[in-house]
Structures are given as structure tokens and as C-alpha cells.
Design an enzyme around this catalytic site. Structure first.
Site, mmCIF file in Angstrom:
data_model
loop_
_atom_site.group_PDB
_atom_site.id
_atom_site.type_symbol
_atom_site.label_atom_id
_atom_site.label_comp_id
_atom_site.label_asym_id
_atom_site.label_seq_id
_atom_site.Cartn_x
_atom_site.Cartn_y
_atom_site.Cartn_z
ATOM 1 N N SER A 199 13.463 -2.047 6.376
ATOM 2 C CA SER A 199 12.646 -3.255 6.291
ATOM 3 C C SER A 199 12.431 -3.780 7.699
ATOM 4 O O SER A 199 13.182 -3.438 8.627
ATOM 5 C CB SER A 199 13.378 -4.304 5.444
ATOM 6 O OG SER A 199 12.795 -5.585 5.581
ATOM 7 N N TYR A 222 19.981 -9.893 2.696
ATOM 8 C CA TYR A 222 19.005 -8.805 2.773
ATOM 9 C C TYR A 222 18.900 -8.275 4.207
ATOM 10 O O TYR A 222 18.912 -7.060 4.434
ATOM 11 C CB TYR A 222 17.649 -9.312 2.286
ATOM 12 C CG TYR A 222 16.571 -8.266 2.176
ATOM 13 C CD1 TYR A 222 16.545 -7.380 1.106
ATOM 14 C CD2 TYR A 222 15.562 -8.168 3.135
ATOM 15 C CE1 TYR A 222 15.544 -6.420 0.983
ATOM 16 C CE2 TYR A 222 14.562 -7.211 3.026
ATOM 17 C CZ TYR A 222 14.562 -6.341 1.951
ATOM 18 O OH TYR A 222 13.576 -5.393 1.853
#
Length: 266
Positions: free
Chosen positions: A146, A159
Site C-alpha cells: 500500500s 494498517y
């Protein structure tokens, strides 16, 4: 190198959590390049949904129920796949979750859950497939990272921690198993237009963009959201023989966000 290095004929690809979304798009691209598709999801309902979606695309996929955070279940799952389909040549660690909670309001249990799915699971699945890859003479592992592997943002502490860790797991798998002709790389998607992000892209009653949509367009040199299909080419490249000397990298497919400091003040 020749263009024949890109096809995936005869390869078996496992894409975790690929009943929809980014994983589904990557699996579809692999199929078009010639691979046999295996996927899993957390329950029978999602697996059935995925099988129907693949069928609508003319793809005969092999779907299994498996919780990728359960080490024993994963080991049995991989044994079953190897028996029923064959040894996995390509693994895409795609399954993931996000919890958007301010850090000081987030429980340790919620933090651990995100780490478990987004970091521990890729470790568990990777080490389950690597021994057979070594015996077969090589393999490809692609971790879905990501932009949060590089950047922080409000409400996504777990995250970002998980995806930052996944970037380093990618490098370490490359370091530890590169001598066995195993390439482990990552793909870092930017902001991708999916059904889950559709509400953020809806026009406001006055015709203006949603504030989040405006922010993403302003930060992206490409001036648009990505699509799941934008990830297809990079994924096929990293799964193919064309990337045999590429190892330990994260390829960011983000329209240039990570390269951009922002617009100049007018």
C-alpha cells in the site's frame, strides 16, 4: 528478453481473498495470460460469490474456504490445493482488512486483528508454499502492499504498521529465498476506484466533487483514481519470467502520488 517471457501458461496461481475487488482483477489478468486460478475466502458465501463472478467471466477457478490467519488451516489448504490442482507457482497475498479508528481510540485487540490479517497471514501463507516452490525450482510471491507502506495518515495506525511490515517481509523473503529462484515483490496500489470507494466519488448535490475525491485528484499527477485493471499489467509482469531478476521491490501503481509534493500555490 522476448515477449514470450510474459505468458503464464502452465502456471498455477493462488490469489488470497480474490472473490472480488483487486484480487479478482489480478486473478482475471493471470487467467488471460494462461494461468490456472486458485483463490480462497473466509467463508463459503464469499467463495460461492467468487466462483459465480469468475464463471461470468468465463473462468473456471478453484475456490476454497480458508482463514489465512490460521496456520494449521493454511497448511491443510495448501496440501489440498497441491493434491487437487498442483503445486503453486505464483502466490499473491491479497487478503486484507482496514479499520479506520483514531489511534488513541483503537483497542489493542483491533490493532492486533489488522496486523494478523495484513501481516501475519502473508507470512503464514508464504511459508506454506515456499517449500514446494524450492522443490520445483522456483516461484513468485507478490504481496499487496500500500502507499501506507511508505506514508502515515490519520486513523490508519494499524494498517500503516502492517503494510510497512509487509514491505520489509517482502524484502526479507527475497533475501532469504532468492537463491532458490524465488522472487518476492510487492505491488502498492494507489487510490483505486472500486464499489467500496464509490460513495467517495459521487458528485455532491451542487455538482461538485466529494471533498475526499477532490483531495485525491489534487494529489495524483495522473489526476484520476486508478482502476483494478491498472494493476493487471504490473501483476502479470511480477508473476512472469520477465521479472526473474527483480526481487525485493515494491512497485507502486499510484498515478504518481508518492513522487509528488503537491501543486504550487497560485
Amino acid at each position: 528478453m522476448e515477449m514470450k517471457d510474459f505468458p503464464l501458461q502452465g502456471k498455477i496461481a493462488l490469489v488470497t481473498g480474490a472473490s472480488y475487488g483487486i484480487g479478482f482483477a489480478i486473478a482475471k489478468a493471470f487467467y488471460k495470460a494462461g494461468a490456472t486460478i486458485v483463490f480462497n475466502d473466509i467463508n463459503a458465501e464469499l467463495v460461492e460469490k467468487g466462483l459465480n463472478a469468475y464463471k461470468e467471466e468465463g473462468i473456471e477457478a478453484h475456490g476454497y474456504v480458508c482463514d489465512v490467519t490460521d496456520e494449521n488451516a493454511v497448511n491443510e489448504f495448501i496440501k489440498t490445493v497441491e493434491k487437487e490442482v498442483g503445486v503453486i507457482d505464483i502466490l499473491v497475498n491479497n487478503a486484507g482488512i482496514i479499520k479506520r479508528i483514531p489511534m488513541c481510540e483503537m483497542s489493542a485487540a483491533d490493532f492486533r486483528k489488522v496486523i494478523d490479517v495484513d501481516l501475519n497471514a502473508p507470512f503464514i501463507v508464504s511459508k506454506a508454499v515456499i517449500p514446494s516452490m524450492i522443490k520445483k525450482g522456483g516461484g513468485k510471491i507478490i504481496n499487496i502492499c500500500s502507499m501506507m507502506s511508505e506514508l502515515g495518515r490519520e486513523t490508519v495506525s494499524a494498517y500503516a504498521a502492517a503494510k510497512g511490515g509487509l514491505k520489509m517481509l517482502t524484502r526479507n523473503i527475497a533475501s532469504e529465498y532468492g537463491e532458490y529462484n524465488i522472487q518476492c515483490n510487492g505491488i502498492g496500489p494507489g487510490y483505486i476506484a472500486t464499489p467500496q470507494t464509490a460513495p467517495l466519488r459521487e458528485r455532491q448535490p451542487d455538482g461538485s466533487r466529494h471533498p475526499f475525491d477532490s483531495s485525491i485528484i489534487a494529489k495524483t499527477p495522473a489526476a484520476r483514481w486508478g482502476t483494478p485493471d491498472d494493476l493487471a499489467g504490473p501483476a502479470v509482469f511480477l508473476a512472469s519470467d520477465a521479472s526473474n531478476f527483480v526481487n525485493g521491490h515494491v512497485l507502486y501503481v499510484d498515478g504518481g502520488i508518492l513522487a509528488y509534493i503537491g501543486k504550487q500555490p497560485k
